[in-house]
Design a protein around this motif. Structure first.
Motif, PDB file in Angstrom:
ATOM      1  N   SER A  64      14.268  -4.476  35.967  1.00 17.37           N
ATOM      2  CA  SER A  64      13.210  -3.932  36.820  1.00 17.37           C
ATOM      3  C   SER A  64      13.194  -2.408  36.889  1.00 17.37           C
ATOM      4  O   SER A  64      12.138  -1.794  37.028  1.00 17.37           O
ATOM      5  CB  SER A  64      13.309  -4.515  38.232  1.00 17.37           C
ATOM      6  OG  SER A  64      14.529  -4.126  38.841  1.00 17.37           O
ATOM      7  N   ASP A 103      10.817  -9.562  37.922  1.00 22.36           N
ATOM      8  CA  ASP A 103      11.728 -10.214  38.869  1.00 22.36           C
ATOM      9  C   ASP A 103      13.185 -10.189  38.402  1.00 22.36           C
ATOM     10  O   ASP A 103      14.090 -10.531  39.160  1.00 22.36           O
ATOM     11  CB  ASP A 103      11.291 -11.667  39.101  1.00 22.36           C
ATOM     12  CG  ASP A 103       9.979 -11.753  39.867  1.00 22.36           C
ATOM     13  OD1 ASP A 103       9.639 -10.758  40.545  1.00 22.36           O
ATOM     14  OD2 ASP A 103       9.296 -12.790  39.781  1.00 22.36           O
ATOM     15  N   LYS A 120       3.076  -4.414  42.963  1.00 23.88           N
ATOM     16  CA  LYS A 120       3.910  -5.240  43.840  1.00 23.88           C
ATOM     17  C   LYS A 120       4.399  -4.433  45.033  1.00 23.88           C
ATOM     18  O   LYS A 120       4.351  -4.901  46.180  1.00 23.88           O
ATOM     19  CB  LYS A 120       5.093  -5.803  43.053  1.00 23.88           C
ATOM     20  CG  LYS A 120       5.942  -6.786  43.855  1.00 23.88           C
ATOM     21  CD  LYS A 120       7.044  -7.398  42.996  1.00 23.88           C
ATOM     22  CE  LYS A 120       7.847  -8.424  43.785  1.00 23.88           C
ATOM     23  NZ  LYS A 120       8.912  -9.045  42.959  1.00 23.88           N
ATOM     24  N   THR A 153      16.307  -8.400  37.972  1.00 26.60           N
ATOM     25  CA  THR A 153      16.849  -7.182  38.583  1.00 26.60           C
ATOM     26  C   THR A 153      17.484  -6.238  37.563  1.00 26.60           C
ATOM     27  O   THR A 153      17.502  -5.030  37.746  1.00 26.60           O
ATOM     28  CB  THR A 153      17.903  -7.537  39.659  1.00 26.60           C
ATOM     29  OG1 THR A 153      18.878  -8.419  39.087  1.00 26.60           O
ATOM     30  CG2 THR A 153      17.241  -8.204  40.843  1.00 26.60           C
TER      31      THR A 153
END
Length: 344
Positions: A322, A317, A283, A319
């Protein structure tokens, strides 16, 4: 990041969509092509006739387009053989025009000559440059930009650093970039592979191998013979074991079919190729699409692959998670059972 899933027959489209695929790709080989060239000169690197890996009628493609109109999940069609004979380009162009007339517009192409041929014939469509073309660096992408490529599909040997460099150096913005994420990890670069992928023989890329340092002064053909004998014995033993498993009788079932529990136990995430732990790096590199290879794979396994990948993207996705993404994926999603078949 969007999920792009391989499809072997139109019956699987709805299941792939409901599992969470954002796009689908498939192969189409017309009757006229098979009649003239057979399966040994395929349109898309699948020399196969006898199981669900190609769509082989224009009527099926029309039905598929109706499904696409309803579910709004697009289908990309593969024409990614490495090269074609000069006489074949006109037939391929006519096949592509037939598909465009139905309503398909996205094609995965590996052969530069075919891309040029379509451009010269003013056949307007969206070209995804196949990973079989082996775009390796920013200079090659700079060249391909002149051919109006809308998406670059990185091949299996591109490292994440390679991808990052290519994407950030590309002066053409708002392009799409696709990377392999699940299934069919291969020791070959597609553009340099001359193996067949047919019904009758095991794919060369699935034959196990071992890298050794050989001392030319101590070459022992007896040792080589022993290794070959051991290799084939292991294959025979595995075949026998699989045969025994397939023919086990369920006491509850007089017809001897496998129990649901046995079928469930056969699935393993990323068994033949996995990049889930690298999702965060992909990503950051700028990858927009993730390829789940699956033409010819069982639809049940494909559904599980897509759901697992969807879950991994959701984890990324989040937070709160992550920062520890890789550890979370290994412990929670993979349950500590890493296949070891890591793409990246």
């Amino acid at each position: 990041m969007k999920i792009v899933a391989g499809m072997g027959c139109i019956d699987d489209y709805i299941k792939l969509v409901k599992a969470g695929a954002d796009e689908v790709f498939c192969g189409y080989v017309s009757y006229e092509w098979n009649k003239k060239y057979g399966s040994l000169f395929p349109l898309n690197r699948r020399e196969v006739l006898y199981y669900n890996i190609q769509i082989s009628s224009l009527e099926d493609m029309k039905i598929l387009k109706k499904m696409v109109d309803f579910y709004k999940v697009p289908v990309n069609i593969t024409f990614n053989y490495l090269y074609y004979l000069e006489e074949q380009y006109e037939m391929i162009a006519n096949i592509i025009k037939d598909l465009i007339n139905i309503g398909f517009n996205d094609f995965i192409v590996a052969d530069i000559a075919l891309i040029l041929y379509l451009k010269e014939r003013n056949i307007k469509c969206s070209i995804h440059l196949s990973g079989e073309c082996a775009e390796l660096n920013r200079l090659s992408i700079e060249f391909f930009n002149k051919l109006n490529i809308s998406r670059y599909i990185f091949h299996r040997k591109n490292t994440i650093e390679d991808m990052k460099s290519c994407i950030r150096s590309n002066e053409v913005k708002n392009l799409e970039y696709e990377a392999f994420i699940l299934n069919e990890r291969c020791h070959y670069t597609g553009a340099f592979c001359s193996s067949l992928h047919c019904d009758e023989m095991i794919h060369l890329c699935k034959v196990p191998y071992e890298l050794l340092r050989i001392d030319k002064n101590e070459i022992s053909f007896c040792e080589v013979d022993k290794r070959i004998e051991s290799y084939y014995k292991a294959i025979d033993d595995k075949d026998k074991e699989e045969f025994d498993i397939e023919n086990q009788f369920d006491p509850e079932n007089e017809y001897g079919s496998e129990s649901e529990e046995g079928m469930e136990g056969s699935y393993f995430i990323g068994e033949t190729g996995c990049g889930l732990c690298s999702l965060k790096k992909l990503k950051k590199a700028g990858i927009t699409h993730l390829k789940v290879v699956g033409r010819g794979n069982s639809i049940e396994n494909m559904e599980k692959d897509i759901k697992s990948l969807k879950k991994a993207i959701a984890i990324l996705d989040n937070t709160e998670i992550s920062e520890t993404y890789e550890e979370y994926i290994k412990n929670k999603l993979l349950d500590g059972k890493c296949s070891g078949q890591c793409y990246y």
